[in-house]
Design a protein around this motif. Structure first.
Motif, short mmCIF file in Angstrom:
data_model
loop_
_atom_site.label_atom_id
_atom_site.label_comp_id
_atom_site.label_asym_id
_atom_site.label_seq_id
_atom_site.Cartn_x
_atom_site.Cartn_y
_atom_site.Cartn_z
N VAL A 147 0.84 -1.19 0.00
CA VAL A 147 0.00 0.00 0.00
C VAL A 147 0.88 1.25 0.00
CG1 VAL A 147 -1.87 -1.16 1.23
CG2 VAL A 147 -0.15 0.10 2.51
N VAL A 148 0.33 2.34 -0.52
CA VAL A 148 0.99 3.65 -0.50
C VAL A 148 0.16 4.57 0.37
CG1 VAL A 148 1.74 5.63 -1.86
CG2 VAL A 148 1.96 3.31 -2.79
N SER A 149 0.80 5.28 1.29
CA SER A 149 0.07 6.16 2.21
C SER A 149 0.56 7.60 2.18
CB SER A 149 0.14 5.62 3.63
OG SER A 149 1.48 5.33 3.99
N GLY A 150 1.66 7.91 1.49
CA GLY A 150 2.15 9.28 1.45
C GLY A 150 3.20 9.47 0.38
N ALA A 151 3.50 10.74 0.08
CA ALA A 151 4.49 11.08 -0.95
C ALA A 151 5.02 12.47 -0.70
CB ALA A 151 3.87 11.00 -2.34
N ASP A 152 6.18 12.76 -1.29
CA ASP A 152 6.67 14.14 -1.28
C ASP A 152 5.96 14.91 -2.39
OD1 ASP A 152 9.19 14.94 -3.44
OD2 ASP A 152 8.35 12.91 -3.45
N PRO A 153 6.09 16.25 -2.44
CA PRO A 153 5.32 17.03 -3.42
C PRO A 153 5.61 16.69 -4.88
CG PRO A 153 6.09 18.46 -1.66
CD PRO A 153 6.77 17.13 -1.46
N SER A 154 6.78 16.13 -5.17
CA SER A 154 7.10 15.79 -6.55
C SER A 154 6.63 14.40 -6.94
CB SER A 154 8.62 15.87 -6.77
OG SER A 154 9.27 14.77 -6.14
N GLY A 155 6.37 13.55 -5.97
CA GLY A 155 6.03 12.17 -6.24
C GLY A 155 7.23 11.27 -6.41
N ARG A 156 8.44 11.80 -6.23
CA ARG A 156 9.64 10.97 -6.35
C ARG A 156 9.72 9.97 -5.20
NH1 ARG A 156 15.93 12.25 -5.07
NH2 ARG A 156 16.72 10.27 -5.86
N TYR A 157 9.46 10.44 -3.98
CA TYR A 157 9.46 9.57 -2.81
C TYR A 157 8.03 9.15 -2.49
CZ TYR A 157 14.19 11.37 -1.86
OH TYR A 157 15.51 11.72 -1.95
N LEU A 158 7.82 7.87 -2.32
CA LEU A 158 6.53 7.34 -1.89
C LEU A 158 6.77 6.50 -0.63
CD1 LEU A 158 5.23 6.02 -5.33
CD2 LEU A 158 4.63 8.20 -4.25
N VAL A 159 5.81 6.52 0.29
CA VAL A 159 5.95 5.72 1.50
C VAL A 159 4.68 4.90 1.73
CG1 VAL A 159 7.59 7.25 2.64
CG2 VAL A 159 5.14 7.61 2.99
N GLY A 160 4.83 3.82 2.46
CA GLY A 160 3.72 2.96 2.80
C GLY A 160 4.24 1.72 3.47
N ARG A 161 3.71 0.58 3.07
CA ARG A 161 4.23 -0.65 3.62
C ARG A 161 3.90 -1.82 2.69
NH1 ARG A 161 0.72 -1.40 9.19
NH2 ARG A 161 -1.29 -1.97 8.31
N THR A 162 4.69 -2.87 2.82
CA THR A 162 4.47 -4.10 2.09
C THR A 162 4.24 -5.22 3.10
OG1 THR A 162 6.87 -4.48 1.99
CG2 THR A 162 5.85 -3.35 0.11
N TYR A 163 4.02 -6.43 2.59
CA TYR A 163 3.60 -7.52 3.46
C TYR A 163 4.42 -8.78 3.18
CZ TYR A 163 -0.32 -4.49 4.57
OH TYR A 163 -1.08 -3.41 4.98
N PRO A 164 5.55 -8.94 3.86
CA PRO A 164 6.29 -10.20 3.73
C PRO A 164 5.41 -11.39 4.05
CG PRO A 164 7.59 -8.57 4.91
CD PRO A 164 6.21 -8.00 4.78
N ASP A 165 4.48 -11.21 5.02
CA ASP A 165 3.38 -12.14 5.24
C ASP A 165 2.19 -11.30 5.69
OD1 ASP A 165 3.12 -12.12 8.28
OD2 ASP A 165 5.23 -12.70 8.04
N ASN A 166 1.00 -11.88 5.71
CA ASN A 166 -0.20 -11.10 5.94
C ASN A 166 -0.27 -10.49 7.32
OD1 ASN A 166 -1.42 -11.34 3.41
ND2 ASN A 166 -2.31 -13.34 3.91
N ASP A 167 0.42 -11.05 8.29
CA ASP A 167 0.29 -10.59 9.67
C ASP A 167 1.37 -9.62 10.11
OD1 ASP A 167 -1.98 -12.18 10.08
OD2 ASP A 167 -0.74 -13.94 10.53
N HIS A 168 2.41 -9.43 9.31
CA HIS A 168 3.53 -8.59 9.74
C HIS A 168 3.92 -7.63 8.62
CE1 HIS A 168 3.80 -12.30 12.20
NE2 HIS A 168 4.02 -11.43 13.17
N PRO A 169 3.29 -6.45 8.58
CA PRO A 169 3.65 -5.48 7.54
C PRO A 169 5.04 -4.93 7.73
CG PRO A 169 2.16 -4.50 9.14
CD PRO A 169 2.23 -5.96 9.47
N SER A 170 5.64 -4.49 6.63
CA SER A 170 6.99 -3.95 6.63
C SER A 170 6.98 -2.55 6.03
CB SER A 170 7.92 -4.85 5.82
OG SER A 170 9.21 -4.26 5.68
#
Length: 390
Positions: free
Chosen positions: A110-133
């Motif tokens: 998922v993506v939850s934020g970005a800098d004004p240019s869109g170069r940097y995006l932040v969020g998290r991924t899921y190595p497994d369903n119970d422990h997001p990274s």
């Protein structure tokens, strides 16, 4: 109302249904688009989430595998954004590309934020369903970020690549800053940081209300409520230091609030729609003097809501039916209801023709209007949309 009205109303109730310290795990309830809503609260409030994996001391510094902005490397499936914004909605064409996850991880993210240019995006991924990274994408390349605690995630990032995020530690929200490859806990005890500006000023909320951190290492500064006894939350900060948030009394009595750099506290005027004046409208995002909010209206069988834009330069207030999360410095807004460039609207495609438009969630919109990010599908999959004049 659009194709996602029923889901949008449900999300809106969960996200903003209670004032003050009451909140939700935003990264799970909205940003990951999994259609699962779980209520959590700050320390000192009832109903704290019980699952906590980390028992940690304040002030930990955690080295990670990435030590700062990487040399620009555009992912194969993502084109570099155009240098100029499109001219109008009628001529705008947007295409979707899936963001990669770190090597060895499944594609869920998922993506939850970005800098004004869109170069940097932040969020998290899921190595497994119970422990997001937690993850920061730099020019489309993912870099994992180790944040202590349960349910960690990054929520915002500035143009220097400094990101902020939250997790649960000892059943309480804890706020973190990631800069130069190091994660540092923000001062002030349990808190939810929500945004960071280009000067490194951060805003968020504690159990006592809205706060501002002037720098990494600074104590939180409480922000006054415009109405004595009303609880406040801070959601975003503009480039001139104006802070946006909400003051609340009861589940459905809320007003959007601005804290100006000169110390003034302003309640934004109530929007009107559906033959009524809203008594439940909240601040969502601010950029370049445009404020985005959500307004709720009573409706037979439930509630209807609009995306509302206040133009602070002209004083005008405009409303668009739908659910919107992002605004840029030209007043464009985006969300699960698409991209709106008044008076037109642009539909955002999925990754394939089979994707249901109701599963599209947009959370970031670049200043030039050419780069949006969010996720699609029930899995969900992280996506960036690149828009050009067609």
């Amino acid at each position: 109302m659009g194709t996602d009205e029923q889901y949008g109303v449900a999300v809106f109730r969960v996200l903003d249904g209670e004032p003050g310290a009451s909140s939700v795990d935003v990264l799970r309830a909205i940003a990951d688009g999994e259609r699962r809503h779980r209520r959590v609260r700050l320390a000192g409030s009832a109903g704290v989430a019980t699952a906590v994996l980390g028992v940690l001391a304040a002030g930990w510094l955690l080295p990670t595998g990435w030590r700062g902005p990487a040399t620009p490397q555009t992912a194969d499936s993502i084109s570099a954004p155009p240098s100029a914004p499109p001219s109008a909605a009628a001529h705008l064409v947007c295409r979707a590309a899936q963001l990669p996850t770190p090597p060895g991880q499944p594609p869920k993210g998922v993506v939850s934020g970005a800098d004004p240019s869109g170069r940097y995006l932040v969020g998290r991924t899921y190595p497994d369903n119970d422990h997001p990274s937690p993850v920061i994408w730099v020019d489309g390349t993912p870099h994992p970020v180790a944040i202590p605690g349960d349910d960690p995630g990054l929520v915002d990032v500035n143009a220097s690549g400094t990101a902020v995020g939250i997790s649960l530690v000892h059943d309480a929200f804890t706020s973190w800053v990631y800069t130069g490859g190091v994660v540092t806990q923000l001062k002030g005890g349990p808190a939810q940081v929500a945004a960071i500006d280009e000067h490194g000023t951060m805003v968020g909320s504690t159990a006592a209300g809205a706060v501002r951190w002037d720098s990494l290492g600074a104590d939180p500064v409480p922000l006054p409520s415009p109405v004595p006894g009303w609880k406040t939350t801070a959601r975003d900060i503009d480039q001139d230091g104006t802070i946006l948030g909400t003051a609340s009394r009861g589940a459905y009595e809320n007003v959007a609030v601005l804290w100006h750099p000169d110390g003034r506290v302003e309640t934004l005027p109530a929007p009107t729609g559906y033959g009524a004046t809203s008594t439940d409208y909240r601040g969502t995002a601010i950029r370049g003097g445009y404020v985005l909010g959500k307004a709720l209206y009573d409706w037979p069988g439930g509630k209807r809501f609009d995306g509302v834009v206040w133009n602070l330069r002209t004083g005008t207030v405009t409303s668009t039916p739908g659910l919107f999360n992002a605004v840029n410095g030209t007043g464009w807004i985006a969300g699960s209801s698409g991209l709106v460039i008044a008076p037109g609207k642009v539909a955002l495609p999925g990754l394939s023709p089979a994707d249901d438009a109701r599963s599209t969630e947009v959370y970031t919109l670049s200043d030039d209007g050419t780069r949006l990010a969010g996720q699609v599908g029930g899995t969900p999959l992280p996506v960036v949309w690149t828009c050009t004049a067609g």
